[in-house]
Scaffold this motif. Structure first.
Motif, PDB file in Angstrom:
ATOM      1  N   SER A  53       1.002  -1.002  -0.118  1.00  0.00           N
ATOM      2  CA  SER A  53      -0.229   0.349   0.055  1.00  0.00           C
ATOM      3  C   SER A  53       0.985   1.211   0.186  1.00  0.00           C
ATOM      4  CB  SER A  53      -0.573   0.289   1.401  1.00  0.00           C
ATOM      5  OG  SER A  53      -0.719   0.159   2.332  1.00  0.00           O
ATOM      6  N   ILE A  54      -0.009   2.340  -0.544  1.00  0.00           N
ATOM      7  CA  ILE A  54       0.569   3.383  -0.285  1.00  0.00           C
ATOM      8  C   ILE A  54      -0.089   4.528   0.561  1.00  0.00           C
ATOM      9  CG2 ILE A  54       1.875   3.655  -2.576  1.00  0.00           C
ATOM     10  CD1 ILE A  54       0.730   5.390  -3.683  1.00  0.00           C
ATOM     11  N   VAL A  55       1.309   5.531   1.364  1.00  0.00           N
ATOM     12  CA  VAL A  55       0.077   6.592   2.732  1.00  0.00           C
ATOM     13  C   VAL A  55       0.677   7.753   1.839  1.00  0.00           C
ATOM     14  CG1 VAL A  55      -0.305   7.253   4.335  1.00  0.00           C
ATOM     15  CG2 VAL A  55       0.026   4.188   3.987  1.00  0.00           C
ATOM     16  N   VAL A  56      -0.289   9.240   1.338  1.00  0.00           N
ATOM     17  CA  VAL A  56       0.375  10.054   0.685  1.00  0.00           C
ATOM     18  C   VAL A  56      -0.132  10.817   1.501  1.00  0.00           C
ATOM     19  CG1 VAL A  56       0.374  11.406  -0.698  1.00  0.00           C
ATOM     20  CG2 VAL A  56      -0.160   9.493  -2.124  1.00  0.00           C
ATOM     21  N   SER A  57       0.527  11.740   2.425  1.00  0.00           N
ATOM     22  CA  SER A  57      -0.037  12.985   3.385  1.00  0.00           C
ATOM     23  C   SER A  57       0.197  14.257   2.975  1.00  0.00           C
ATOM     24  CB  SER A  57       0.496  12.758   4.674  1.00  0.00           C
ATOM     25  OG  SER A  57       0.581  13.805   5.544  1.00  0.00           O
ATOM     26  N   ARG A  58      -0.002  15.732   3.388  1.00  0.00           N
ATOM     27  CA  ARG A  58       0.531  16.911   3.205  1.00  0.00           C
ATOM     28  C   ARG A  58       1.599  16.719   4.178  1.00  0.00           C
ATOM     29  NH1 ARG A  58      -0.976  20.690   6.907  1.00  0.00           N
ATOM     30  NH2 ARG A  58      -2.733  19.785   8.231  1.00  0.00           N
ATOM     31  N   LEU A  59       1.945  18.211   3.641  1.00  0.00           N
ATOM     32  CA  LEU A  59       2.879  18.547   4.537  1.00  0.00           C
ATOM     33  C   LEU A  59       2.711  19.736   5.469  1.00  0.00           C
ATOM     34  CD1 LEU A  59       6.220  18.371   2.891  1.00  0.00           C
ATOM     35  CD2 LEU A  59       5.726  16.452   4.764  1.00  0.00           C
ATOM     36  N   ILE A  60       3.219  20.187   6.967  1.00  0.00           N
ATOM     37  CA  ILE A  60       2.971  20.969   7.441  1.00  0.00           C
ATOM     38  C   ILE A  60       3.266  22.232   7.200  1.00  0.00           C
ATOM     39  CG2 ILE A  60       2.513  22.271   9.535  1.00  0.00           C
ATOM     40  CD1 ILE A  60       1.548  19.703  11.216  1.00  0.00           C
ATOM     41  N   GLU A  61       2.924  23.417   6.817  1.00  0.00           N
ATOM     42  CA  GLU A  61       4.336  24.311   6.508  1.00  0.00           C
ATOM     43  C   GLU A  61       4.754  24.930   7.811  1.00  0.00           C
ATOM     44  OE1 GLU A  61       3.139  26.406   2.763  1.00  0.00           O
ATOM     45  OE2 GLU A  61       1.972  24.494   2.298  1.00  0.00           O
ATOM     46  N   GLY A  62       5.918  25.536   6.604  1.00  0.00           N
ATOM     47  CA  GLY A  62       6.591  26.698   8.225  1.00  0.00           C
ATOM     48  C   GLY A  62       8.039  26.378   8.663  1.00  0.00           C
ATOM     49  N   GLU A  63       8.316  27.071   9.550  1.00  0.00           N
ATOM     50  CA  GLU A  63       9.865  26.490  10.415  1.00  0.00           C
ATOM     51  C   GLU A  63       9.704  25.871  11.150  1.00  0.00           C
ATOM     52  OE1 GLU A  63      14.161  28.717   9.800  1.00  0.00           O
ATOM     53  OE2 GLU A  63      12.449  29.526   9.087  1.00  0.00           O
ATOM     54  N   TYR A  64      10.401  24.633  11.465  1.00  0.00           N
ATOM     55  CA  TYR A  64      10.294  23.446  13.465  1.00  0.00           C
ATOM     56  C   TYR A  64      11.098  24.804  14.030  1.00  0.00           C
ATOM     57  CZ  TYR A  64       8.976  20.145  15.558  1.00  0.00           C
ATOM     58  OH  TYR A  64       8.759  18.888  16.626  1.00  0.00           O
ATOM     59  N   ILE A  65      11.018  24.372  15.254  1.00  0.00           N
ATOM     60  CA  ILE A  65      11.488  25.753  16.247  1.00  0.00           C
ATOM     61  C   ILE A  65      13.081  24.715  16.758  1.00  0.00           C
ATOM     62  CG2 ILE A  65       9.892  26.114  17.756  1.00  0.00           C
ATOM     63  CD1 ILE A  65      10.738  24.248  19.991  1.00  0.00           C
ATOM     64  N   LYS A  66      14.494  25.560  16.322  1.00  0.00           N
ATOM     65  CA  LYS A  66      15.878  24.851  17.037  1.00  0.00           C
ATOM     66  C   LYS A  66      15.909  23.907  17.619  1.00  0.00           C
ATOM     67  CE  LYS A  66      16.906  26.851  13.134  1.00  0.00           C
ATOM     68  NZ  LYS A  66      16.777  26.493  12.673  1.00  0.00           N
ATOM     69  N   TYR A  67      16.101  23.204  18.224  1.00  0.00           N
ATOM     70  CA  TYR A  67      16.492  22.172  19.470  1.00  0.00           C
ATOM     71  C   TYR A  67      17.441  21.085  19.504  1.00  0.00           C
ATOM     72  CZ  TYR A  67      17.047  18.044  16.418  1.00  0.00           C
ATOM     73  OH  TYR A  67      17.359  16.811  15.761  1.00  0.00           O
ATOM     74  N   ARG A  68      18.110  21.783  18.660  1.00  0.00           N
ATOM     75  CA  ARG A  68      19.670  20.695  18.841  1.00  0.00           C
ATOM     76  C   ARG A  68      20.342  21.420  19.869  1.00  0.00           C
ATOM     77  NH1 ARG A  68      21.451  17.196  15.506  1.00  0.00           N
ATOM     78  NH2 ARG A  68      19.983  16.709  13.558  1.00  0.00           N
ATOM     79  N   GLN A  69      20.394  22.193  20.189  1.00  0.00           N
ATOM     80  CA  GLN A  69      21.211  22.871  21.230  1.00  0.00           C
ATOM     81  C   GLN A  69      20.242  23.016  22.317  1.00  0.00           C
ATOM     82  OE1 GLN A  69      19.797  25.108  18.969  1.00  0.00           O
ATOM     83  NE2 GLN A  69      18.679  26.761  19.591  1.00  0.00           N
ATOM     84  N   SER A  70      19.095  22.319  23.232  1.00  0.00           N
ATOM     85  CA  SER A  70      18.856  22.131  23.466  1.00  0.00           C
ATOM     86  C   SER A  70      19.044  20.715  25.103  1.00  0.00           C
ATOM     87  CB  SER A  70      17.330  22.106  24.439  1.00  0.00           C
ATOM     88  OG  SER A  70      16.379  22.565  22.926  1.00  0.00           O
ATOM     89  N   PHE A  71      19.973  19.635  23.690  1.00  0.00           N
ATOM     90  CA  PHE A  71      20.707  18.637  23.925  1.00  0.00           C
ATOM     91  C   PHE A  71      21.461  18.478  25.001  1.00  0.00           C
ATOM     92  CE2 PHE A  71      16.912  16.941  21.858  1.00  0.00           C
ATOM     93  CZ  PHE A  71      16.113  15.844  23.022  1.00  0.00           C
TER      94      PHE A  71
END
Lengths: 367, 367
Positions: free
Chosen positions: A231-249
């Protein structure tokens, strides 16, 4: 349309595509499953305009090709309950659909298949391949910390970072961050997308847990396609910029404890019992001298728990929303976890004792 | 009060008496379990004023006797979740209750045990004894056809007819009658009582299904007491006169069929699928020529089913509420059932093929 197929094959297909059927909507055709019959057999499609799922063609004995949209709920119930080994489906020019199996016959009104919304076309240029079981685990270990409210739409999805050899999935709800990394079997350019949480929830239900089954991902500006083979699954994406998470770890910590995951879960769950509104009261942790003392206090009384731990570094007192601790502890597989603290009001980081493919950051509460 | 007992014993007791704890009421003490500690050990009591349950005394290591009422929900959750083998419970003069087990300690506010309502006293003059398993089956085979609305209070309970060697239980909701007879191990005078459906529902959850366990029944004007050995259940009776049901079960019929219970259930359930409001549409049965044809018709379409039967007598067409057929068919144990019909608008009677300890009468619908 007129064809006969194995009931089990039809039922399996219905179970897969049902994940993309709309609940009650203003567009009744979205509550249907599209049945397409060609010389290759039959295939099933569902599409709620955010998420679409389509099976590959499945073997059938075809007398007449055609398409029809059938209300998903009754179609699925009928195919589940009939007891013949095979099922015959036949439609007339008015979309009246006759379903026969064994000594049972159902006549239900279908809808014109031409009115069913097509799945978006996703060009298969860049392919990223991984094991279905790995993708399933990644979703399970991160999906619970997506944001529940819609105020920041990007946080209702998960960030997926793809490269030529690895895939990272990240979710953030403002109080905590879940991060999981896995290997890719093959990959391509570096790319980042934000996939709706609902899509990930639904796809995790149809991903195989057998070691060898693979899934291919293809991405365009607006969509992501998961090709599971059957089977195939097709989804729309959410537009926008994700938050910068790397420096938190950060790896900069003052106290590190090693604790049994199951003991800590049980103690936290018991500490929550004294609140009627379970898991919402803060729990206070007092760490030091190779033990944690957990205290909670609510309208019904107080709870006091002790757990033995390995503790390296300074003692400290810190308070948490117990649900945020429990949810992360539950998705880790190893029994021993390491928890790193800096100070009472700084985030702490939870990891399995070995490896850093999974990381979870949680903000404490002010005591 | 101060004592220590096995966690498992305490939990078993809580699970039994919990069936008589009130939901949210205006009298908060009814949401509690009364804990009584004496030299004999401890016992638990719950009482919602309609139904009361009390355990016998259970072994404990008692340091100080006393009584306390503890909110049932949190008490049960704590005892279920703690992981020590034993539990210690201690109260102070302000009813503050300390529960300790393993590394866990809970302090919760109890209520004065003296405020807890006493169970009604039932004199044990006339004893009726039967197997717990028989009583459980009698309830299961009849409870579903008590009246759901309160317009005729006697019909919200079941008629229990006791004699020196048998017990009959009867429920009637205006559309159907369930009747079940069992043997008594010992009995007494003929007597009839009406027991609330809720009491029977709750007691059936704590009746043993082991062959040898017995239950003794004692009846007064207002109450019935079930003595299960390890616990007693006291319920108020419903006052009033039950309807005369015996003459409805006539042996005067024109058509008798023998049919597989499981096949008939499956066909009826499938026939219901075409209604969104499942099991409320009428099903039409056409009997004759050693088969039943079942048809139903609703907003979603039509269903058609056929079943092979043994048929003796005239053919006929008759319609039913399918739920009323299915519920009775599900509680019969034998696979073959006999169904007797007189005419399209006359009641029909369902029985297991052998024996007449169970009988069910159902009114047809006008087609």
């Amino acid at each position: 349309m007129k064809f006969t197929c194995q009931r089990e094959n039809l039922l399996n297909g219905i179970n897969i595509v049902s994940k993309a059927v709309s609940g009650r909507t203003t567009l009744p055709i979205l509550e249907c499953i599209l049945l397409t019959v060609s010389k290759e057999g039959f295939k099933l499609t569902a599409n709620n305009l955010e998420l679409g799922i389509e099976t590959a063609f499945i073997d059938a004995d075809v007398e007449e090709t055609g398409i029809i949209a059938i209300e998903a709920k009754i179609f699925s119930e009928i195919i589940r309950r009939i007891n013949g080994e095979s099922v015959s489906i036949e439609t007339d020019e008015k979309n009246m659909t006759l379903i026969s199996s064994g000594f049972s016959q159902f006549k239900i009104a279908g809808q014109d298949g031409e009115d069913f919304p097509m799945l978006p076309i996703v060009e298969k240029n860049n392919e990223y391949v991984l094991f279905q079981n790995d993708l399933r685990n990644m979703i399970r270990q991160t999906i619970f910390s997506i944001a529940q409210d819609e105020s920041k739409p990007v946080l209702t999805g998960e960030l997926i970072e793809l490269s030529n050899n690895s895939i990272n999935m990240v979710s953030v709800d403002g109080y905590r961050i879940s991060y999981k990394k896995s290997n890719l079997i093959s990959g391509n350019d570096n790319i980042e997308v934000i996939v709706p949480g609902k899509t990930l929830n639904e796809i995790s239900k149809i991903l195989s847990n057998e070691g060898e089954d693979k899934v291919s991902l293809y991405v365009t500006d607006k969509h992501i396609l998961f090709d599971l083979g059957k089977s195939i699954v097709v989804s729309r994406l959410i537009e926008g910029e994700y938050i910068k998470y790397r420096q938190s770890f950060t790896e900069d910590f003052k106290t590190k404890i090693i604790v049994s995951r199951s003991e800590l879960i049980s103690s936290l769950e018991r500490a929550c019992l004294i609140s009627r509104d379970s898991k919402k009261i803060p729990v206070k942790l007092e760490i030091g001298g190779n033990r944690i003392i957990i205290n909670s206090n609510a309208e019904l009384g107080t709870a006091h728990e002790e757990i033995e731990i390995d503790c390296d570094g300074d003692g400290l007192k810190i308070a948490f929303n117990p649900r945020y601790l429990i949810e992360a502890l539950k998705v880790i597989e190893e029994d021993k976890v390491a928890i790193q603290f800096t100070a009472s009001l700084s985030p702490c980081i939870i990891k399995p004792l070995d490896g850093d493919e999974y990381k979870y950051l949680i903000l404490p509460l002010r005591m």
